[in-house]
Design an enzyme around this catalytic site. Structure first.
Site, PDB file in Angstrom:
ATOM      1  NE  ARG A 235     -35.665  16.793  -4.620  1.00  0.00           N
ATOM      2  CZ  ARG A 235     -35.667  15.488  -4.595  1.00  0.00           C
ATOM      3  NH1 ARG A 235     -36.202  14.791  -5.587  1.00  0.00           N
ATOM      4  NH2 ARG A 235     -35.128  14.810  -3.618  1.00  0.00           N
ATOM      5  N   GLY A 236     -32.215  16.630  -5.798  1.00  0.00           N
ATOM      6  CA  GLY A 236     -31.650  15.286  -5.697  1.00  0.00           C
ATOM      7  C   GLY A 236     -30.266  15.321  -6.336  1.00  0.00           C
ATOM      8  CB  ALA A 237     -26.984  14.173  -5.073  1.00  0.00           C
TER       9      ALA A 237
ATOM     10  NE  ARG B 198     -30.112  22.468  -3.249  1.00  0.00           N
ATOM     11  CZ  ARG B 198     -30.890  21.446  -2.877  1.00  0.00           C
ATOM     12  NH1 ARG B 198     -31.494  20.695  -3.771  1.00  0.00           N
ATOM     13  NH2 ARG B 198     -31.067  21.182  -1.598  1.00  0.00           N
TER      14      ARG B 198
ATOM     15  CD  GLN C  20     -37.133  17.619   0.134  1.00  0.00           C
ATOM     16  OE1 GLN C  20     -37.662  17.588   1.243  1.00  0.00           O
ATOM     17  NE2 GLN C  20     -36.058  18.337  -0.111  1.00  0.00           N
TER      18      GLN C  20
ATOM     19  CG  ASP D 134     -27.513  15.432  -1.059  1.00  0.00           C
ATOM     20  OD1 ASP D 134     -28.337  14.847  -0.337  1.00  0.00           O
ATOM     21  OD2 ASP D 134     -27.822  16.105  -2.053  1.00  0.00           O
TER      22      ASP D 134
ATOM     23  CG  ASN E  16     -29.624  11.674   2.518  1.00  0.00           C
ATOM     24  OD1 ASN E  16     -29.578  12.046   1.343  1.00  0.00           O
ATOM     25  ND2 ASN E  16     -30.676  11.056   3.013  1.00  0.00           N
ATOM     26  CE  LYS E  17     -33.075  17.493   1.921  1.00  0.00           C
ATOM     27  NZ  LYS E  17     -32.655  18.922   1.755  1.00  0.00           N
TER      28      LYS E  17
HETATM   29  O1  MRU Z   1     -32.647  18.961  -0.996  1.00  0.00           O
HETATM   30  P1  MRU Z   1     -32.849  17.803  -1.938  1.00  0.00           P
HETATM   31  O2  MRU Z   1     -34.280  17.469  -2.181  1.00  0.00           O
HETATM   32  O3  MRU Z   1     -32.050  17.978  -3.204  1.00  0.00           O
HETATM   33  O4  MRU Z   1     -32.205  16.594  -1.135  1.00  0.00           O
HETATM   34  C1  MRU Z   1     -32.223  15.308  -1.695  1.00  0.00           C
HETATM   35  C2  MRU Z   1     -31.625  14.303  -0.806  1.00  0.00           C
HETATM   36  O5  MRU Z   1     -31.231  14.547   0.301  1.00  0.00           O
HETATM   37  C3  MRU Z   1     -31.443  12.933  -1.404  1.00  0.00           C
HETATM   38  O6  MRU Z   1     -31.547  11.941  -0.427  1.00  0.00           O
HETATM   39  C4  MRU Z   1     -30.046  12.871  -2.032  1.00  0.00           C
HETATM   40  O7  MRU Z   1     -29.843  13.934  -2.892  1.00  0.00           O
HETATM   41  C5  MRU Z   1     -29.846  11.591  -2.754  1.00  0.00           C
HETATM   42  S1  MRU Z   1     -30.787  11.540  -4.225  1.00  0.00           S
HETATM   43  C6  MRU Z   1     -30.506  10.082  -5.007  1.00  0.00           C
END
Ligand code: MRU
Length: 364
Positions: A53-55, A90, A203, A244, A254-255
């Site tokens: 996970r993470g963009a 996603r 996370q 994201d 973002n999250k």
């Molecule tokens: O749902 P996730 O864990 O994929 O969400 C991650 C985030 O929101 C991060 O802040 C974002 O992807 C940036 S990662 C460098």
């Protein structure tokens, strides 16, 4: 990133020439386990189930997912099918579409017999680029941290607050929001990170805390609701988060929960920076609130929690009454006006159309 003294990336091609290794992030922080992806279905599942996970890492995994798909079916139909299937995994992180479109544009003109090898090489290139981008984000962000530290009493620690995990685990290596933090720590600047737990999937509590612990960066995990309190009481010098998707006008998705931190930072005059690698910038849209699809996740992530028992072993418990409905939006949008600056691999710019256009004239 070093784990027990050994350097790791979050994704790598296995030496058998036919599979991809990943760190299973659903098992952290309680267990460090690696998984092998052998097919398109494995790659799609890894993204959807958040084993990765993470963009940026989602984009990198999609690149390797196309390789695995083309090994089995390198035809035009195979390429189109894999692109569509991975794109559905996603919806919010633009890095997914960015990586898939880049791979398709490169692979589609090739004879089908050459596609798989080219896809593997391109996925590796995307991974290496991600690491280089994050190194540059670290170098662009470090002077900001140094300047903030210089305003403090000599030797006083610089307190940062971050939300979710925009660290090593969210990328191929180094992280985005954490890249300047790791550089600052490694160069001897005394830093301390407030880590938002980041309900519902935690996370921050599970991944960011684990990363910072492994790297030896002083940090404290707080519940999401505590950030405003610490911001009001002068205990946070700067907020740095990842993203994201950033729009061409500087709105930041973002999250979930990021927006509330930006509001609280703004109310208290604390700088709020967003680490924004260029593959996370969507120059095709302007208005983040109206144009970014927000992933709606299972209510079970709200109603239930999983953790390790003091006696050992994992357990899942319910925290809401049976029968109470729950909603679970995965992301929110912070309007550009609340963002102090975007830290990109080409430098820091205001979160405005003009600021982004100046750094990325080639992407307009
Ligand atoms: O749902 P996730 O864990 O994929 O969400 C991650 C985030 O929101 C991060 O802040 C974002 O992807 C940036 S990662 C460098």
């Amino acid at each position: 990133m070093n784990i027990h003294g050994q350097p790791w990336r979050t994704i790598w091609p296995e030496t058998d020439g036919e599979s991809v290794g990943i760190i299973d992030q659903t098992r952290l922080p309680h267990e460090f386990a690696v998984l092998t992806l052998r097919s398109l279905a494995d790659a799609a599942h890894a993204i959807q189930s958040m084993q990765v996970r993470g963009a940026p890492l989602i984009g990198a995994t999609a690149g390797y997912g196309l390789w695995l798909a083309l090994r089995a079916d390198p035809s035009d139909t195979g390429l189109a099918h894999a692109h569509a299937l991975l794109l559905e995994t996603r919806p919010t992180a633009i890095n997914l579409r960015w990586a898939l479109d880049r791979c398709r544009a490169h692979l589609a003109p090739l004879p089908s017999a050459q596609r798989a090898a080219a896809a593997r090489a391109l996925a590796a290139e995307i991974c290496d680029e991600d690491v280089a981008i994050n190194r540059a984000i670290g170098e662009a962000g470090l002077p900001l941290l140094r300047a903030l530290a210089a305003q403090k009493k000599s030797g006083a620690r610089l307190n940062l607050l971050t939300h979710c995990n925009a660290g090593w685990l969210a990328t191929v290596d180094r992280g985005t929001a954490t890249a300047p933090i790791y550089l600052a720590h490694d160069s001897g600047l005394p830093v301390h990170v407030w880590v938002d737990e980041t309900r519902p999937r935690n996370q921050g509590a599970s991944l960011t805390a684990w990363e910072l612990l492994n790297h030896g960066v002083p940090h404290t995990v707080i519940v999401d609701n505590a950030g405003g309190h610490y911001l009001q009481h002068g205990e946070v010098d700067v907020v740095i988060v990842g993203t994201d998707r950033v729009t061409a006008h500087g709105d930041v998705c973002n999250k979930i929960g990021t927006y509330l931190k930006a509001l609280a930072a703004h109310d208290n005059g604390i700088p709020f920076y967003v680490a924004a690698p260029s593959p996370s910038i969507d120059f095709s849209i302007r208005d983040g609130l109206r144009e970014i699809p927000i992933e709606e996740r299972s209510p079970r992530e709200v109603t239930h929690l999983t953790g390790r028992l003091d006696t050992g072993g994992l357990a899942t418990i319910r925290v809401t009454p049976d029968g109470s409905p729950a909603r679970n939006p995965g992301f929110d949008v912070t309007p550009a006006r609340l963002v102090t600056g975007l830290i990109t691999e080409r430098g820091v710019c205001p979160a405005t159309a003009a600021g982004l256009a100046q750094l990325f004239p080639d992407r307009q």
